[in-house]
Design an enzyme around this catalytic site. Structure first.
Site, PDB file in Angstrom:
ATOM      1  N   ARG A 189       0.844  -1.197   0.000  1.00  0.00           N
ATOM      2  CA  ARG A 189       0.000   0.000   0.000  1.00  0.00           C
ATOM      3  C   ARG A 189       0.882   1.251   0.000  1.00  0.00           C
ATOM      4  O   ARG A 189       1.430   1.660   1.011  1.00  0.00           O
ATOM      5  CB  ARG A 189      -0.916   0.022   1.218  1.00  0.00           C
ATOM      6  CG  ARG A 189      -1.819   1.249   1.253  1.00  0.00           C
ATOM      7  CD  ARG A 189      -2.349   1.505   2.656  1.00  0.00           C
ATOM      8  NE  ARG A 189      -2.947   2.822   2.766  1.00  0.00           N
ATOM      9  CZ  ARG A 189      -2.284   3.936   3.027  1.00  0.00           C
ATOM     10  NH1 ARG A 189      -0.972   3.903   3.200  1.00  0.00           N
ATOM     11  NH2 ARG A 189      -2.909   5.095   3.116  1.00  0.00           N
ATOM     12  N   LEU A 210       0.961   5.345  -1.690  1.00  0.00           N
ATOM     13  CA  LEU A 210       0.221   6.386  -2.393  1.00  0.00           C
ATOM     14  C   LEU A 210       0.979   6.778  -3.652  1.00  0.00           C
ATOM     15  O   LEU A 210       2.203   6.662  -3.730  1.00  0.00           O
ATOM     16  CB  LEU A 210       0.001   7.592  -1.483  1.00  0.00           C
ATOM     17  CG  LEU A 210      -0.773   7.280  -0.193  1.00  0.00           C
ATOM     18  CD1 LEU A 210      -0.946   8.546   0.643  1.00  0.00           C
ATOM     19  CD2 LEU A 210      -2.127   6.655  -0.493  1.00  0.00           C
ATOM     20  N   ARG A 221       4.302   8.813  -3.659  1.00  0.00           N
ATOM     21  CA  ARG A 221       5.443   8.359  -2.864  1.00  0.00           C
ATOM     22  C   ARG A 221       6.532   7.769  -3.756  1.00  0.00           C
ATOM     23  O   ARG A 221       6.277   7.290  -4.860  1.00  0.00           O
ATOM     24  CB  ARG A 221       4.994   7.335  -1.823  1.00  0.00           C
ATOM     25  CG  ARG A 221       3.958   7.856  -0.835  1.00  0.00           C
ATOM     26  CD  ARG A 221       4.532   8.923   0.077  1.00  0.00           C
ATOM     27  NE  ARG A 221       5.598   8.404   0.911  1.00  0.00           N
ATOM     28  CZ  ARG A 221       5.410   7.818   2.086  1.00  0.00           C
ATOM     29  NH1 ARG A 221       4.181   7.650   2.550  1.00  0.00           N
ATOM     30  NH2 ARG A 221       6.438   7.406   2.807  1.00  0.00           N
ATOM     31  N   ASP A 269      -6.672   3.157  11.225  1.00  0.00           N
ATOM     32  CA  ASP A 269      -5.596   4.020  10.752  1.00  0.00           C
ATOM     33  C   ASP A 269      -5.325   5.158  11.721  1.00  0.00           C
ATOM     34  O   ASP A 269      -5.998   5.317  12.737  1.00  0.00           O
ATOM     35  CB  ASP A 269      -5.934   4.574   9.357  1.00  0.00           C
ATOM     36  CG  ASP A 269      -4.708   4.700   8.480  1.00  0.00           C
ATOM     37  OD1 ASP A 269      -3.645   5.102   8.995  1.00  0.00           O
ATOM     38  OD2 ASP A 269      -4.793   4.392   7.282  1.00  0.00           O
TER      39      ASP A 269
END
Length: 494
Positions: A189, A191, A194, A287
């Site tokens: 995972r 984004l 990144r 989260d």
């Protein structure tokens, strides 16, 4: 302070009473999270669970659970000393040539530090004392935590993901959580903005159909771990910055299965690849917002090799409503951000990311205001200067007579120096963290800037208020007799 590896750092923490060994069997399923959460909220020590239920491998949690331990991990004795780390980063981001011989002498320490930036590649390393490959690869040997009741599966949280884009010498280190799918597969995972995701995107464009090599290091030395979460310039490798923090070159070793370099002292390394087009639905997971996030699709990381120390330990954490370990790290790294911003905007006096704002969603900035509209320029600068603030939803700008870290000060400035219509800037359709379910569209949302500064001519047509202040001579006279008055000596002193 130099630490050869994670164990060296743990020895120091134990010597200082900052590490607690737990011999009682504790379950990685939920129990470790509950214990770590209670400990962190009380400002307690790092935790080493020596007997995880069902496993022989110890689990390390809450390593950076106080700002002071973050500073120690970066080689500093205090949180305030992290400003020096920020000054070094500001210098590396935009180095200035010496103006003369005296200036050269002043800058010599910074230039000397650069000598620690190259990595040192070893022929063999502790992280490869044991190697599992093929059918022997099994994540089930590792006590990966299942953090919250509604989580989809166990989650790797502290993995340093190593990637390299095509035609790049610099390797990127990033920390991306990984959901366990099976004995040799996890979901990566990351984004889209990144470093790892950008490397993968460039790879698939230039090498269609070819597998993208990836390595994930678990339990690296503290300088390397913290370099991976620090805003280093895009042209600088996190390995190089770790060398600066440590004061010695970062020791790496070539992966068993590819040309990527991994920290030589890491406890565990996962090696493998991403296959173009192979994705899976990730989540939901509890989260840092304090909520379970939505599910989304991300690449699948297939693990072909697991290398490790013979007596490896597993480094883990959890995320939840602040304060959690990422929030504590954000609080410490706040001190690193200040000099970087001041290099670009010298008028900034202080910059604060409150942990309650998920460490990045709200920022308070104090400035030495110099002209009408100055606060709005600073807002735009915060949003655009560093990638870390791309998702900051609220920026509050105050004068330098306000303490950015004192909500009583900030709220007073907002309620006495702001007109909502005149002093609020709203921008729509800006990048927003997809985890922010409050935004109307996933990945796109609005931002608000608030000008809580005193208004200058051109910003208001009214006579501006004069702050109340007691006469200094009167204050001095009362100071002289205050103890004699003994007003607060009967249990009323605050």
């Amino acid at each position: 302070m130099k630490y050869r590896d994670l164990r060296d750092f743990l020895a120091l923490l134990e010597q200082r009473g900052e590490l607690k060994r737990i011999s009682l069997p504790i379950d990685p399923y939920l129990e470790m999270t509950e214990i770590a959460d209670r400990t962190l909220r009380a400002g307690g020590p790092a935790l080493l669970f020596e007997n995880p239920k069902g496993y022989t491998m110890p689990v390390l949690c809450n390593l950076f659970g106080t700002p002071e331990r973050v500073a120690l991990g970066m080689g500093q004795e205090s949180v305030n000393a992290l400003r020096d780390v920020g000054k070094l980063l500001a210098f590396l981001k935009e180095p200035e040539p010496p103006k003369g011989f005296r200036d050269l002498l002043d800058k010599a320490p910074q230039f000397r530090q650069v000598l620690h930036m190259p990595t040192k590649r070893l022929n063999s390393a502790p992280c490869q004392e044991q190697i599992w490959q093929g059918e022997d690869v099994d994540l089930g040997r590792i006590p990966i935590m299942h953090c919250w009741p509604g989580d989809a599966a166990p989650l790797i949280t502290w993995g340093l993901t190593v990637t390299r884009g095509p035609h790049k010498e610099r390797q990127n280190l990033g920390i991306y959580r990984q959901q366990v799918l099976g004995k040799n597969k996890v979901i990566m995972r990351w984004l889209s903005h990144r470093g790892g995701a950008l490397d993968f995107q460039e790879w698939t464009q230039q090498n269609p159909g070819q597998r993208f090599p990836v390595a994930v290091a678990l339990g690296a030395d503290p300088a390397t771990i913290l370099a991976a979460v620090t805003p280093v310039p895009d042209t600088l490798s996190e390995y190089a910055f770790a060398g600066l923090l440590r004061g010695s070159k970062t020791k790496v070793v070539k992966c068993a299965s590819c040309d990527l370099d991994v920290p030589a002292s890491a406890e565990i390394v996962l090696e493998g690849y991403l296959e173009t087009g192979e994705t899976a639905t990730e989540g939901p997971y509890g989260d840092h917002t304090g909520y379970y996030n939505e599910t989304d699709s991300f690449p699948v990381f297939t693990i072909t090799h697991i290398t490790q120390r013979r007596d490896a330990l597993y480094h883990s954490t959890y995320t939840g409503r602040p304060p959690d370990e990422p929030a504590v790290m954000g609080e410490a790294l706040n001190e690193v951000f200040v000099p970087i911003l001041q290099k670009q905007f010298p008028e900034i006096v202080d910059f604060y990311l409150p942990p309650e704002g998920c460490s990045y969603r709200l920022a308070v900035v104090t400035i030495k205001k110099q002209y009408a509209g100055h606060a709005k320029r600073v807002m735009m600068g915060v949003w655009s200067f560093l990638r870390q603030f791309m998702y900051t939803k609220f920026v509050i700008v105050c004068d330098d007579d306000i303490n950015a870290r004192n909500w009583k000060d900030v709220i007073w400035a907002m309620t006495t120096r702001m007109d909502p219509a005149r002093d609020t800037v709203l921008m729509e359709n800006t990048p927003i963290d997809y985890l922010d379910f409050a935004s109307p569209v996933s990945g796109l949302g609005s931002k608000m800037g608030m000008d809580a500064t005193n208004k200058w001519p051109g910003e208001t047509q009214r006579e501006w208020g004069t702050p109340i202040e007691m006469d200094r001579t009167v204050r001095a006279r009362v100071d002289a007799i205050w103890d004699q008055l003994a007003i607060l000596n009967n249990g009323h002193e605050s």
